[in-house]
Scaffold this motif. Structure first.
Motif, PDB file in Angstrom:
ATOM      1  N   GLY A  89      83.722 -50.084  73.893  1.00 31.63           N
ATOM      2  CA  GLY A  89      82.297 -49.933  73.621  1.00 31.63           C
ATOM      3  C   GLY A  89      81.653 -49.550  75.268  1.00 31.63           C
ATOM      4  N   TYR A  90      82.511 -48.904  75.831  1.00 28.04           N
ATOM      5  CA  TYR A  90      82.042 -48.223  77.296  1.00 28.04           C
ATOM      6  C   TYR A  90      81.452 -46.892  77.078  1.00 28.04           C
ATOM      7  N   TRP A  91      81.867 -46.151  76.079  1.00 24.83           N
ATOM      8  CA  TRP A  91      81.463 -44.954  76.051  1.00 24.83           C
ATOM      9  C   TRP A  91      80.057 -44.564  76.405  1.00 24.83           C
ATOM     10  N   PHE A  93      78.033 -45.469  78.145  1.00 24.09           N
ATOM     11  CA  PHE A  93      77.869 -45.499  79.882  1.00 24.09           C
ATOM     12  C   PHE A  93      78.251 -43.930  80.392  1.00 24.09           C
ATOM     13  N   LEU A  94      79.125 -43.376  79.663  1.00 22.01           N
ATOM     14  CA  LEU A  94      79.722 -42.327  80.159  1.00 22.01           C
ATOM     15  C   LEU A  94      78.984 -40.964  79.688  1.00 22.01           C
TER      16      LEU A  94
END
Lengths: 383, 280
Positions: A89-91, A93-94
Motif C-alpha cells: 500500500g505504498y504506491w 505515495f509514489l
C-alpha cells in the motif's frame, strides 16, 4: 480525539485476536490500559510497577512491541497476521513524484534523443534524417575541440584538485592539527577558507575572474605592469582570455581555484577514520611520511577519493557557466565545451536544434555510463 | 635528542603555517580585491589602482548597480525560486523515499537507480524539450516553470539519499507504530517525518543553495529581465552595459554576498551534509 480512541480499540483488538488462536496469554509486561495517549502522538505514558513514565513515541512503541511480540511468540500467537499488510500500500505515495518525473525528466530525455535524429530548426516540422547529425558531428572540428577542452576541464576540475586536496588535507590533519595546541581550530579555519570559492555560483566565480582578468582595467594586468616597472623588465600583461593560446589555460586555473575546497573538505572528513595509532606504529617501524601516506592514508580514504573523482569528472563534463561568462567558447574554439556547443546550436541563432540534441545525447551517454560505473562500485563497496 | 626535536618542530611548524597562510591568501585574494574595490570611487580606482585601500565608504557604485539591474527584484526572484524548490523538492523526496525506503515497493532498486541516474543527467539533454514544453504550456518565462523543473531534478537526488537513510531505520519502530493502528499517512507524518528532521533540513539547505547557484536552465527558461535570478542577472550583465571597474566589482560583490550569508547561516549543516552525502 476521535481518531485516538479508534486507534486504541484497534490495538486492543489486535492483541486479543492474536491471543485467541494460541492458548492463554499471560498479563502484558505493562498494562495496556495505561498506555495512553497513543504512539502517534508526541508523548505517551505508560506505567510499570506502579511508576508512571513519559516516553518519546518511538521508544515507547518500540518497548511495547518488542515485549509483546516476544511474549506472544512464546505462547504461539500469530504475530505475523497484521504485519503482513505492513509492506503493502505504498504506491499512492509514489504517484506525484513519478508523474512529475516522467513529464520533466524521462519524456524530455526521450524527446531529445528523438530530436537528435532529425533536422529541425525548432519551428517547422522536424525532418527525420537518421544518423546524419552524428556522422556530421564526428567530422566536426568544433566538436573535437570541445571534447579536447573537456579533457582539459577534467585535469583542472578533477586531477589537480584531487591531488592538491589530498596533500593539503593530509598535511592539515596529520601535521597542523597535531603540532599546534589549538590544531583543531586552525585546521577548520583553513578548511573553511579553502572551501569559500565553492560556495559561489560557478557563474559568479566566472564574473569575479572576468573582472580580475579584464585586459584594460583588470587587476592582474595592473599588477604585472607594476611588477615590470619595479624590476625594469617588459610587462607580462596580456589579454589572458582573449588570446587563443592562453584562454584555455586561464580558464583551467580559474576552475582549479574554484574546485580545490571540495576534495579538501571530503578528504578531511574521511581522514578521521584513520587510526593515529596505526600511523604511529608505522613510523616506529621506520616508515617515512611518504610511505605512510601511500600505504595507509590513501588506502583508508579510497572511497572518498573515488567519490570525489567521479563527481568532479561528471561536473567537468557538464561545465557551462564559467565558459558562458568568461569566453563564450572563444576565441575561435579555444575554450569551447560540449554543453556550450549544444547551447549554441539550440539557442545561438542558427537554431540547429537536431544537431544540438545529438551533442547533448552523446554527453548523456558518457555521463550515464560513468554514473552506472559509480553505482556498481558503490554497491560493491557496501557488500 | 628530545629537546632538539621539539625545537626544530617549533620552528618548522611556524614555517609550515606561514606557507599555508600564504596559499590561503592567494586563494582568497579575489574576495578581498572585489570587496575593497566595490567601495571605491571610479577616480580612486584610476588613481590608486586596484590594490589601494578605499579612502572612505563609497557606496554609490553599489547603489547605482543595485538600481540599474533592479537587484531587489532579482534577490526576491532568487529567494522565491530557491525556497519553493527546496520545500517542494523535500516534499517530493520524502514521499518517494517513504514508498521506496520504508515500503518495499516492487522494483524499488530499479527505481532508485533511475533516480540516481536522473540526478547526474546533463541538463542539456532536457533543455530543448523543456523549453519547448514550457512554451507550449504557456509557462515559459515564469518562475513557476523553473520551480517545477528544479523541484523534480533535486528530488531525484533527495529520493536517493532519503531512501538509503530510511532503509536503515530500525524496522521495529515502523512495525510497532503500524500495529498500534497508525495509517500509512500517520506513519509518514508523525513518525518518519519528525524523527528525520535533521536529514530533511540538510536536504532543504542543499536544495536551496543548489537552486540558487543554478545557471543553465534559468538562462533558458527566464527571458525577461524582471524574472531573472541573481547569478543570471549578474552574468548576463557582462558586456550589456559599459560599466566602470568599480561598478563591475560591485556587481561581483553583490553576487558573492548572499552566498557568504548562506555559508555563515548553514555552515554546520553544509559541512555535515557534504560529508554525509558523499559517503553514506
Amino acid at each position: 480525539m476521535r481518531s485516538r480512541s479508534r486507534t486504541r480499540i484497534t490495538r486492543t483488538r489486535w492483541v486479543r485476536n492474536a491471543c485467541v488462536g494460541g492458548g492463554p496469554c499471560s498479563p502484558a509486561p505493562f498494562e495496556l490500559a495505561a498506555l495512553a495517549p497513543l504512539p502517534c502522538c508526541r508523548r505517551y505514558i505508560y506505567s510499570t510497577q506502579g511508576t508512571v513514565q513519559y516516553v518519546r513515541p518511538q521508544a515507547a512503541a518500540h518497548t511495547f512491541f518488542v515485549h509483546h511480540r516476544a511474549l506472544l511468540v512464546e505462547r504461539g500467537c500469530s504475530v505475523a497476521r497484521k504485519a503482513s499488510t505492513l509492506n503493502k500500500g505504498y504506491w499512492p505515495f509514489l504517484v506525484p513524484g513519478l508523474i512529475l518525473f516522467i513529464f520533466i525528466i524521462i519524456l524530455p530525455l526521450l524527446m531529445n534523443i528523438g530530436i537528435s535524429f532529425t533536422n529541425w530548426n525548432g519551428i517547422r516540422n522536424p525532418k527525420f534524417i537518421g544518423f546524419e547529425n552524428y556522422i556530421r558531428l564526428f567530422q566536426d572540428k568544433a566538436f573535437w575541440a570541445s571534447f579536447r577542452n573537456n579533457l582539459a576541464m577534467i585535469v583542472a576540475m578533477t586531477i589537480v584538485p584531487t591531488i592538491v586536496g589530498l596533500f593539503l588535507a593530509t598535511f592539515l590533519f596529520d601535521y597542523i592539527a597535531r603540532v599546534f595546541k589549538r590544531g583543531k581550530g586552525i585546521t577548520s579555519f583553513f578548511r573553511a577558507g579553502f572551501y569559500l570559492p565553492q560556495i559561489l555560483p560557478v557563474a559568479i566565480a566566472g564574473v569575479v575572474w572576468g573582472w580580475i582578468l579584464q585586459p584594460g582595467t583588470g587587476v592582474l594586468n595592473w599588477l604585472l605592469d607594476g611588477l615590470a616597472k619595479a624590476t625594469n623588465t617588459t610587462s607580462l600583461a596580456h589579454n589572458w582570455l582573449g588570446d587563443a593560446s592562453t584562454a584555455l589555460g586561464t580558464v583551467m586555473v580559474i576552475m582549479i581555484w574554484f574546485q580545490i575546497g571540495y576534495p579538501l573538505v571530503i578528504f578531511m572528513a574521511g581522514l578521521q577514520r584513520v587510526d593515529p595509532e596505526l600511523l604511529e606504529a608505522a613510523s616506529i617501524d621506520g616508515a617515512t611520511w611518504l610511505q605512510r601516506f601511500y600505504y595507509i592514508t590513501i588506502r583508508i580514504i579510497q572511497p572518498e577519493i573515488f567519490v570525489v573523482v567521479l563527481t568532479t569528472v561528471i561536473a567537468a563534463l557538464k561545465v557551462f557557466g564559467p565558459i558562458f561568462v568568461l569566453t563564450r567558447g572563444g576565441p575561435g574554439n579555444a575554450t569551447l565545451v560540449p554543453s556550450y556547443f549544444a547551447y549554441q546550436n539550440f539557442f545561438g541563432g542558427t537554431n540547429r536544434v537536431g544537431y544540438g540534441a545529438s551533442i547533448a545525447t552523446i554527453m548523456t551517454i558518457i555521463i550515464v555510463i560513468l554514473t552506472i560505473v559509480f553505482i556498481k562500485m558503490q554497491s560493491k563497496e557496501n557488500i | 635528542m628530545n629537546t632538539t626535536r621539539r625545537l626544530s618542530g617549533g620552528v618548522s611548524k611556524y614555517i609550515a603555517l606561514a606557507l599555508l597562510l600564504l596559499f590561503l591568501a592567494v586563494m582568497l585574494f579575489p574576495f578581498y580585491i572585489v570587496t575593497i574595490n566595490s567601495f571605491k570611487e571610479p577616480s580612486e580606482y584610476v588613481a590608486g589602482g586596484p590594490l589601494s585601500l578605499p579612502h572612505g565608504f563609497y557606496v554609490q557604485g553599489i547603489i547605482d548597480f543595485w538600481n540599474r539591474v533592479e537587484f531587489g527584484t532579482k534577490l526576491a526572484n532568487s529567494l522565491l525560486i530557491s525556497l519553493s524548490v527546496a520545500v517542494l523538492g523535500v516534499a517530493l523526496s520524502l514521499l518517494n523515499a517513504f514508498a521506496l525506503g520504508i515500503g518495499r515497493v516492487r522494483g524499488r532498486i530499479m527505481m532508485l537507480i533511475f533516480f540516481m541516474i536522473a540526478n547526474t543527467l546533463p541538463q542539456e539533454s532536457l533543455a530543448y524539450p523543456i523549453y519547448f514544453f514550457a512554451k507550449a504550456l504557456n509557462i515559459y518565462d515564469t518562475q513557476f516553470s523553473v520551480i517545477l523543473v528544479f523541484a523534480v531534478i533535486q528530488s531525484a537526488f533527495g529520493t536517493y539519499l532519503l531512501s538509503s537513510v530510511f532503509s536503515t531505520l530500525p524496522r521495529d519502530i515502523v512495525e510497532a507504530a503500524y500495529i498500534d493502528g497508525c495509517t500509512k499517512l500517520q506513519l509518514l507524518l508523525r513518525i518518519i517525518l519528525p524523527s528525520n528532521l535533521p536529514t530533511l533540513s540538510v536536504l532543504f539547505t542543499f536544495f536551496f543553495i543548489w537552486t540558487w547557484n543554478e545557471f543553465f536552465l534559468p538562462l533558458i527558461l527566464l527571458l525577461s529581465n524582471a524574472k531573472q535570478t541573481v547569478p543570471l542577472a549578474i552574468a548576463t550583465l557582462q558586456g550589456q552595459y559599459n560599466m566602470d571597474a568599480t561598478m563591475s566589482s560591485a556587481s561581483a560583490l553583490m553576487g558573492i554576498l548572499p552566498c557568504i550569508v548562506f555559508f555563515i547561516l548553514f555552515q554546520r549543516t553544509l559541512t555535515r551534509g557534504i560529508t554525509a552525502g558523499s559517503v553514506k
